[in-house]
Design a protein around this motif. Sequence first.
Motif, PDB file in Angstrom:
ATOM      1  N   THR A   1      32.508  49.496  23.125  1.00 11.50           N
ATOM      2  CA  THR A   1      32.770  48.315  23.942  1.00 11.50           C
ATOM      3  C   THR A   1      32.380  47.077  23.158  1.00 11.50           C
ATOM      4  OG1 THR A   1      32.387  49.521  25.983  1.00 11.50           O
ATOM      5  CG2 THR A   1      32.202  47.124  26.104  1.00 11.50           C
ATOM      6  N   SER A   2      33.226  46.062  23.198  1.00 10.87           N
ATOM      7  CA  SER A   2      32.982  44.813  22.482  1.00 10.87           C
ATOM      8  C   SER A   2      33.220  43.634  23.412  1.00 10.87           C
ATOM      9  CB  SER A   2      33.936  44.701  21.288  1.00 10.87           C
ATOM     10  OG  SER A   2      33.882  43.408  20.732  1.00 10.87           O
ATOM     11  N   TYR A   3      32.301  42.686  23.395  1.00 14.81           N
ATOM     12  CA  TYR A   3      32.467  41.468  24.189  1.00 14.81           C
ATOM     13  C   TYR A   3      33.047  40.336  23.352  1.00 14.81           C
ATOM     14  CZ  TYR A   3      30.044  44.102  27.676  1.00 14.81           C
ATOM     15  OH  TYR A   3      29.717  45.089  28.582  1.00 14.81           O
TER      16      TYR A   3
ATOM     17  N   ARG B   1      44.977  44.476  16.122  1.00 14.59           N
ATOM     18  CA  ARG B   1      44.635  44.278  17.534  1.00 14.59           C
ATOM     19  C   ARG B   1      45.783  44.776  18.390  1.00 14.59           C
ATOM     20  NH1 ARG B   1      41.098  39.455  19.327  1.00 14.59           N
ATOM     21  NH2 ARG B   1      41.043  39.707  21.576  1.00 14.59           N
ATOM     22  N   GLN B   2      45.443  45.429  19.506  1.00 13.94           N
ATOM     23  CA  GLN B   2      46.440  45.991  20.403  1.00 13.94           C
ATOM     24  C   GLN B   2      46.184  45.500  21.823  1.00 13.94           C
ATOM     25  OE1 GLN B   2      48.844  47.999  19.077  1.00 13.94           O
ATOM     26  NE2 GLN B   2      47.860  47.729  17.090  1.00 13.94           N
ATOM     27  N   GLU B   3      47.234  45.530  22.627  1.00 12.97           N
ATOM     28  CA  GLU B   3      47.103  45.187  24.042  1.00 12.97           C
ATOM     29  C   GLU B   3      48.126  46.008  24.819  1.00 12.97           C
ATOM     30  OE1 GLU B   3      47.436  41.352  27.036  1.00 12.97           O
ATOM     31  OE2 GLU B   3      47.340  41.012  24.884  1.00 12.97           O
ATOM     32  N   SER B   4      47.668  46.533  25.969  1.00  9.07           N
ATOM     33  CA  SER B   4      48.564  47.296  26.827  1.00  9.07           C
ATOM     34  C   SER B   4      47.989  47.318  28.227  1.00  9.07           C
ATOM     35  CB  SER B   4      48.719  48.724  26.299  1.00  9.07           C
ATOM     36  OG  SER B   4      49.558  49.477  27.156  1.00  9.07           O
TER      37      SER B   4
ATOM     38  N   TRP C   1      42.155  45.990  22.534  1.00 12.30           N
ATOM     39  CA  TRP C   1      41.275  46.687  21.612  1.00 12.30           C
ATOM     40  C   TRP C   1      41.715  46.401  20.185  1.00 12.30           C
ATOM     41  CZ3 TRP C   1      45.189  48.882  24.343  1.00 12.30           C
ATOM     42  CH2 TRP C   1      46.135  49.633  23.655  1.00 12.30           C
ATOM     43  N   VAL C   2      40.804  46.689  19.250  1.00  8.89           N
ATOM     44  CA  VAL C   2      41.097  46.576  17.824  1.00  8.89           C
ATOM     45  C   VAL C   2      40.940  47.968  17.231  1.00  8.89           C
ATOM     46  CG1 VAL C   2      40.465  45.534  15.624  1.00  8.89           C
ATOM     47  CG2 VAL C   2      40.242  44.208  17.728  1.00  8.89           C
TER      48      VAL C   2
ATOM     49  N   ALA D   1      37.716  45.767  24.493  1.00 10.79           N
ATOM     50  CA  ALA D   1      37.234  44.739  25.411  1.00 10.79           C
ATOM     51  C   ALA D   1      36.934  45.407  26.737  1.00 10.79           C
ATOM     52  CB  ALA D   1      38.289  43.649  25.575  1.00 10.79           C
ATOM     53  N   PRO D   2      35.976  44.865  27.506  1.00 10.68           N
ATOM     54  CA  PRO D   2      35.719  45.439  28.832  1.00 10.68           C
ATOM     55  C   PRO D   2      36.994  45.459  29.667  1.00 10.68           C
ATOM     56  CG  PRO D   2      34.053  43.822  28.267  1.00 10.68           C
ATOM     57  CD  PRO D   2      35.141  43.724  27.227  1.00 10.68           C
TER      58      PRO D   2
END
Length: 107
Positions: A59-61, A80-83, A88-89, A103-104
């Motif tokens: 987990t990364s803030y 870096r990805q997003e879905s 997340w990376v 990311a949370p």
Amino acid sequence: MCEDAVALGGFWSELLEFPLDDGASKDYAQFSPPEPQAKWLFVRSSPHGNSDRMVVALTSYDLDVDAERAVSLGATNDGRQESGGFEWVEMRDPEGNRFTFNAPPPS
């Protein structure tokens, strides 16, 4: 399993900020985070390698800061990805093992 236990253990030790336990060598290294977290063990593999791999999800803030720090320690940033609102990376440690900074979850 890894090629150099003290090198790979040292990378993860630095990244997660837990010192390696005494006695680390090229063949064997571990660090023990404070309880109740699990121990991390690195054992050098045979020259034939081992196809059993896992992905560590952290987990990364602050995805950018954590990814840059990992790169400074020897990791590779695969992007870096997003879905579905999740970010997340994707990363690789110095021996090519996959891990991610996540990311949370969105609220």
